[in-house]
Each structure stands twice: as structure tokens, then as C-alpha cells.
Enzyme design. Structure first.
Site, PDB file in Angstrom:
ATOM      1  N   LYS A   1       0.859  -1.187   0.000  1.00 18.16           N
ATOM      2  CA  LYS A   1       0.000   0.000   0.000  1.00 18.16           C
ATOM      3  C   LYS A   1       0.896   1.239   0.000  1.00 18.16           C
ATOM      4  CE  LYS A   1      -3.782  -2.165   2.599  1.00 18.16           C
ATOM      5  NZ  LYS A   1      -4.909  -2.078   1.670  1.00 18.16           N
TER       6      LYS A   1
ATOM      7  N   ARG B   1      -9.654 -12.496   1.930  1.00 13.69           N
ATOM      8  CA  ARG B   1     -10.413 -13.648   1.388  1.00 13.69           C
ATOM      9  C   ARG B   1      -9.562 -14.918   1.482  1.00 13.69           C
ATOM     10  NH1 ARG B   1     -10.772 -10.280  -4.112  1.00 13.69           N
ATOM     11  NH2 ARG B   1     -10.856  -8.727  -2.463  1.00 13.69           N
TER      12      ARG B   1
END
Ligand code: ZN
Length: 507
Positions: A267, A342
Site C-alpha cells: 500500500k 479472502r
């Protein structure tokens, strides 16, 4: 636990409280003649009354008037009470009150406000919570309000709101604490302490070899953290078994990313700050279990698996293009290492699905701060994406309806064929793609398609309405609702989803 405990208060002149908070849309007509007269006199000289939170002294006692604003328009909801209570309790605290009382003088006939008193109390608790690091540094005295009296509440209501408040308090601690203080081993320790001597049992899986074997996708996410022992992952398993017959089984998998650097897809551009809150899903689930432990609802069995892990970057970090074989035997091509939630949850979901096959009326939920898209699409509301059996049973709709009444709003999303097409394999080398490479917030159906991925790696795609054994599954994305104002760095955690789940399944 130090959350402000709710107590019942039968009379207005109860000497047990040291400040009276009145929340209403209109202060001109109150039942109590003394109070009504005092407010009328004040109104004659203070035009702010009814427009903003005002403080007055009546018979040498603190009185705080908190206006809700209009309540009758299509788009008004019970958050008018929640927000008014937050402002008012801060005023009470600033004035030196430690045992305030909340009074709603006008019982509304509007069904939207049937839990307004309960919601006002929860709003006050939201405002009063201080971060765990702050309490550990300054002492618990930075939360001076220890009790809140609720006028007109019966004992059952008091029991319920205390259970919710205790759960929300724990959820805020677990979500809102910095990544070292709440590294996976310490997250697990907090859970062990939280449920000590309670009706919820706790199992912590700490062994790396076990995690590698049983949860290969979670292990992949955790790989770069293995170099640092204090960052090692944990699986936390919680279980509540009610007394008597079980009529429903709630099964949760929570995303507990104690820190999400994004991994190799790092990020950048300032988007990392706040990523210690990427454990909000696991935090809400653990908080819900605390509420369940305290309230001990009948008929409902609850099982929760929490994937508590750190997505670090380093020489052993996973990278896009790797193909990982999941617990379910699905070959997953990594699309982007920042789509790690996920992966962390997928194998636990597969394990949970196996349990669901023999459970009484199972309903499976994943709870996660999963996608920026959920926040972009829904604003401050949770997004529920459900499979066919869940849709047929209106599970998300009923949950979202409870959320409207408990200031815990959500929108119901559909799972569509485009979501499955989006992640389909391009060659025979793999079975599914974990993610695309644009930010989810600019990806069409960015919060819906991850549910398709979860259904596939969880094996739930084989338990749709077309199957021999349909299993309802709802994915709850709380990326937009998990912190106040959508401010992941500074906003207080909200324990999103908790009060809706409690209202739906425990009351
Ligand atoms: Zn991520």
C-alpha cells in the site's frame, strides 16, 4: 470489563444519578411539571434549546437537553437518538458526571424508534470508549462514567443492552488497537481473557506446522510474518452451546488482519495508515460472542473461527502469480497480495462448511473489512452479499431490518453471474483468480465478486439452492461501517454488525 453499565431507573428524582440527559425532538411538553417549568424558563432566555446540546441546572442538578432534530421524514432513523446521545454524554462527562441517566420523554408511536432508548445508551457507550493503549497508559480513570441509568427500561432490556455494550466494548478494543499491542498472539490472549469462566469455549491454534497444513491460504498470507515470532498467526475458535435444544446454528468466520501492509502489492501513497483496523471483522465476531456469552440466549448455538494474521512484506512474502492449493483443493492464482482477507478466511470457511453439513439449521457468515468498494458503494453502511439459500430465507434482509432499528445499518447486495465470471480461470493452470489489480473502489462489483471467490474456496458453491444440501451463506463486508466516519486511522471502531446480529438472533 469497564464499559458503562446500564441500570434501570424507575423515577426521575432518583438520587442515584448525577446528571439527567433528556433526548427529544421537542422539549416544550414534558410530563414532569417541575422540569417542564424549568426548561420553559430557560427557553425564554436561551434560543439554543432544541437546536443544540444545552446544559442547565435544575434544583441544583445537572440537566442536559439533547435534541434529535426531525424524526418524521422518510430518511430519518434511530441514529438521531444515537448521535444525540453521543453529544450529550460527552457534555455530561465534561461537567463531571460519573453516573448520568438517559430519559426519553416522548414515547414515539413510530416503529422506527421502538428501541430508541436502547440505541441512545449504545450511542453513549460508543462516545465514551477510549482506546486500549490510552487506558493502559493513563489508567481506566479516563473513562470516568461507570454507569448509565435508563428511565423506563425493564430488567430484560437492561440485560440485553449490557450484553451488547460489553460485546461492542471488546470489539472496539480488538479492532482499534495498534498492531504490536494487538499482534496475533496478543489478540488471542485478549480472547482467552475475555471468555475466561464464561459460556464460550476458546481454542487457539498457534502451531505453525498445523496452520501450514490445515489452512494453506492463511499460511500463504502469514508467510512473511514467520520471520518475526511475535507476529506469528493464530486461529481462534470460539463456541457457545446453549442450554436445552438447539434450533439454529450460527457460524462465523472473521477476518483478523492485525496489520495489512498490502504485502508485495504494498500500500503506497499514504494508504497504509489505519490498516491495524483490518481486523474489524474478527473483532465484531469476537464481540458478538461476548454478547452471547453474557446473555446466554436459548436455542442458538454459535461457532466462530477467527483468522488472526499479519500481511507483512519481506523476502518470503507471497507474490502475484503464485498458485496455492487451498484446503478445499481449489488451485488459487494470486492476483494481488493486498486481496489477502479472502485468503485468510477461505480455508476456515471450508472447514466451517464441513461442520455445517451436520449442524442444526446452519447459517454461515463471513465478517470482514474486505473492500474499499463496499465503502465507496454503500457509504457508512455494511454490505451483505448472500448466496441463493440465504436469499431464499431472507437472511440479509431480516438482519438489515434489525440494523435499521439498532443504528447498525446495512445494504443488501446481490451475488451475480458476473461475479463468478470475473474470477474464472484463464487456463487449466488454476481454478480461480483471487483478485484483479485495480483498486476495488474503482472495480465494477468490487465488493460483490469477492463473495463469489469465498463461496468457491469455501466449497459453498456446491451448496446452492440447486444442490442436495443447500447451506445459507452471507458475506458481511464492513469496510464502510467498521469505523466512525469511514476514518480508518482515527475513527473509533463501531463493532459493525454486532447489534444487528444480537437483535436478530438473541432477542
Ligand atoms: Zn489488503
Amino acid at each position: 470489563m469497564a464499559y458503562p453499565h446500564a441500570v434501570a431507573a424507575p423515577q426521575l428524582d432518583n438520587a442515584k444519578h448525577d446528571a439527567l440527559i433528556i433526548i427529544a425532538d421537542n422539549f416544550s411538553e414534558l410530563d414532569d411539571p417541575n422540569l417542564s417549568q424549568a426548561i420553559k424558563s430557560q427557553m425564554a432566555v436561551d434560543a439554543r434549546i432544541g437546536k443544540q446540546v444545552t446544559f442547565l441546572v435544575v434544583d441544583s442538578k445537572r440537566v442536559i437537553l439533547a435534541p434529535t432534530g426531525p424524526l418524521n421524514r422518510d430518511y430519518d432513523d434511530v441514529r438521531r437518538y444515537f448521535d444525540a446521545a453521543k453529544l450529550a454524554i460527552n457534555e455530561a462527562k465534561a461537567s463531571g458526571s460519573t453516573k448520568p441517566a438517559i430519559y426519553l420523554p416522548q414515547a414515539s408511536q413510530d416503529s422506527r424508534y421502538q428501541y430508541a432508548l436502547e440505541v441512545a445508551y449504545l450511542g453513549a457507550c460508543q462516545a465514551l470508549w477510549q482506546p486500549l493503549e490510552a487506558r493502559e497508559h493513563h489508567g481506566e480513570s479516563i473513562e470516568p462514567i461507570t454507569q448509565i441509568a435508563l428511565f423506563g427500561a425493564n430488567e430484560q432490556t437492561i440485560k440485553a443492552v449490557n450484553a451488547i455494550a460489553a460485546g461492542q466494548y471488546a470489539a472496539r478494543d480488538l479492532c482499534g488497537t495498534e498492531p504490536e499491542r494487538m499482534a496475533p498472539p496478543r489478540f488471542a490472549d485478549y480472547c482467552v481473557d475475555l471468555f475466561k469462566g464464561s459460556k464460550v469455549s476458546v481454542e487457539v491454534i498457534a502451531d505453525i506446522a498445523t496452520i501450514d497444513k490445515e489452512y494453506p491460504m492463511m499460511s500463504t498470507v502469514a508467510r512473511a510474518s514467520y520471520a518475526v515470532e511475535r507476529h506469528h498467526p493464530r486461529v481462534v475458535k470460539l463456541e457457545y452451546v446453549p442450554e436445552g435444544e438447539v434450533t439454529r446454528t450460527l457460524m462465523f468466520v472473521g477476518k483478523g488482519l492485525v496489520y495489512d501492509t498490502g504485502g508485495a502489492d504494498l500500500k503506497v501513497g499514504g494508504f497504509m495508515a489505519g490498516m491495524s483496523r483490518d481486523k474489524g471483522g474478527a473483532a465484531s465476531v469476537a464481540g458478538f460472542m461476548k454478547s452471547v456469552a453474557d446473555f446466554a440466549p436459548k436455542g442458538v448455538k454459535v461457532i466462530a473461527f477467527l483468522a488472526v494474521v499479519r500481511n507483512s512484506i519481506g523476502s518470503d512474502c507471497f507474490v502475484p502469480d503464485e498458485i496455492i492449493t487451498s484446503r478445499e483443493g481449489v488451485r488459487v492464482r494470486i492476483g494481488n497480495t493486498d486481496a489477502e482477507g479472502r485468503l485468510a478466511m477461505g480455508d476456515l470457511l471450508s472447514e466451517m462448511k464441513e461442520l455445517a453439513k451436520t449442524a442444526v439449521n446452519p447459517e454461515i457468515f463471513t465478517v470482514a473489512t474486505l473492500t474499499g468498494h463496499a465503502a465507496r458503494a454503500m457509504g457508512p453502511y455494511s454490505a451483505y452479499v448472500e448466496n441463493g439459500p440465504a436469499r431464499a430465507a431472507h437472511i440479509s434482509r431480516k438482519l438489515a431490518d434489525c440494523g435499521d432499528l439498532w443504528a447498525d445499518g446495512a445494504e443488501v447486495s446481490r451475488s451475480r453471474r458476473e461475479d463468478y465470471d470475473f474470477i474464472k480461470p484463464r487456463t487449466l493452470a488454476d481454478d480461480v483468480l483471487s483478485s484483479n489489480n485495480a483498486a476495488s473502489a474503482v472495480t465494477a462489483r468490487g465488493h460483490q465478486f469477492p463473495m463469489a471467490f469465498l463461496a468457491i474456496v469455501g466449497g459453498l458453491d456446491k451448496h446452492g439452492t440447486d444442490s442436495a444440501q443447500p447451506i445459507p451463506y452471507v458475506h458481511m463486508d464492513i469496510a464502510g461501517s467498521g469505523v466512525e466516519g469511514g476514518d480508518w486511522q482515527h475513527g473509533k471502531p463501531t463493532a459493525a454488525g454486532l447489534s444487528s446480529l444480537f437483535a436478530r438472533y438473541c432477542l
